[in-house]
Write a protein that holds these residues in place. Structure first.
Motif, short mmCIF file in Angstrom:
data_model
loop_
_atom_site.label_atom_id
_atom_site.label_comp_id
_atom_site.label_asym_id
_atom_site.label_seq_id
_atom_site.Cartn_x
_atom_site.Cartn_y
_atom_site.Cartn_z
N THR A 121 39.63 26.50 -5.57
CA THR A 121 39.10 25.51 -4.49
C THR A 121 38.31 26.06 -3.38
OG1 THR A 121 40.69 23.85 -5.12
CG2 THR A 121 39.42 23.13 -3.19
N GLN B 226 42.90 20.47 -11.59
CA GLN B 226 43.53 19.59 -10.54
C GLN B 226 44.09 18.36 -11.18
OE1 GLN B 226 40.67 18.88 -7.58
NE2 GLN B 226 41.00 20.76 -6.32
N ARG C 47 47.87 17.44 -11.77
CA ARG C 47 48.59 16.35 -11.17
C ARG C 47 49.20 15.55 -12.39
NH1 ARG C 47 50.30 14.57 -6.40
NH2 ARG C 47 49.67 12.28 -6.01
N LYS D 245 42.72 18.50 2.22
CA LYS D 245 41.58 19.08 1.98
C LYS D 245 41.76 20.40 2.79
CE LYS D 245 38.72 14.83 2.06
NZ LYS D 245 37.65 14.30 2.74
N ARG E 250 38.09 20.67 -10.72
CA ARG E 250 38.54 19.40 -10.75
C ARG E 250 39.23 18.90 -11.84
NH1 ARG E 250 41.02 15.91 -7.74
NH2 ARG E 250 40.69 13.69 -8.24
N SER F 183 49.64 15.04 0.00
CA SER F 183 48.93 15.35 -1.20
C SER F 183 47.37 15.38 -1.00
CB SER F 183 49.39 14.45 -2.23
OG SER F 183 49.13 13.11 -1.94
N ASN F 184 46.92 16.27 -1.75
CA ASN F 184 45.40 16.57 -2.02
C ASN F 184 44.80 16.68 -0.62
OD1 ASN F 184 45.36 15.41 -4.81
ND2 ASN F 184 45.39 13.27 -4.19
N ASN G 81 37.34 17.82 -3.79
CA ASN G 81 38.17 17.08 -2.81
C ASN G 81 38.49 15.80 -2.93
OD1 ASN G 81 38.62 19.40 -1.08
ND2 ASN G 81 36.67 18.80 -0.12
#
Length: 211
Positions: free
Chosen positions: A185, A155, A159, A30, A152, A27-28, A210
């Motif tokens: 992104t 995101q 989530r 980069k 962000r 997850s997450n 990020n």
């Protein structure tokens, strides 16, 4: 990846194809490299610093501190009147499994090697532009930061939706962000490669998207 995490994806965005390489995380993850069919590409160090940046005219190679150490131009009859620095073949390893070999504008190879098997993808493209075309005007610091915060927030909302849909924490790491968020992104990160932008601003934007 052998772990089951997504390594490479190809998406269509505004009439062009975009190849995105992600790090090996559930997850997450980069973004480690972005290659566009219109000739713009960027590779990143694990720290998020720009490693290689290429466009329709040529490319630049940076060290870990963000200082340019190499620069080259693609062979082009449209720009033959200007001095040209030829490209020497470049090979970098984005991570343990994915490498990038740059042999020419139309020969940029992303190779994936794992468990004794290898896959290669040519993400190069032959694009030329007239020398009188000017690059787009870069965004101001405030505009770029606003875009980064917008991404962000999207995101975090995505989530949150995932957590509400899958209350069990065991499922959270398996939730993948939608393609449009990944695309936005890398577009923000691409804007950070504009000449003249301070490293402080680049670091701030990367930290936001990020996080």
């Amino acid at each position: 990846y052998p772990s089951g995490n997504l390594a490479v994806m190809v998406v269509r965005h505004q009439a062009q194809l975009v190849c995105i390489v992600q790090e090996d995380r559930p997850s997450n993850a980069k973004i480690q490299a972005v290659f566009q069919s219109r000739g713009r590409s960027t590779c990143y160090y694990p720290s998020g610093t720009v490693w290689i940046n290429m466009d329709t005219q040529g490319g630049q190679y940076f060290n870990h501190r963000g200082c340019r150490v190499r620069r080259w131009r693609w062979p082009s009859t449209l720009m033959s009147s200007e001095p040209q620095v030829p490209l020497s073949p470049i090979f970098i390893s984005l991570n343990q499994y994915v490498g990038v070999r740059i042999l020419g504008q139309d020969k940029i190879i992303v190779s994936f090697l794992a468990m004794g098997q290898q896959a290669k993808l040519n993400v190069g493209t032959k694009v030329q532009v007239s020398s009188w075309l000017r690059p787009p005007t870069p965004l101001g610091e405030g505009e770029l930061l606003l875009l980064a915060f917008r991404v962000r927030i999207l995101q975090l909302l995505d989530r949150l939706r995932g957590c509400l849909t899958f209350p069990s924490t065991e499922q959270w790491d398996k939730i993948k962000p939608p393609a449009f968020l990944t695309t936005q992104t890398w577009k923000i990160l691409e804007l950070c490669t504009c000449p003249g932008m301070s490293e402080e601003l680049r670091s701030s934007v990367r930290a936001i998207v990020n996080a």
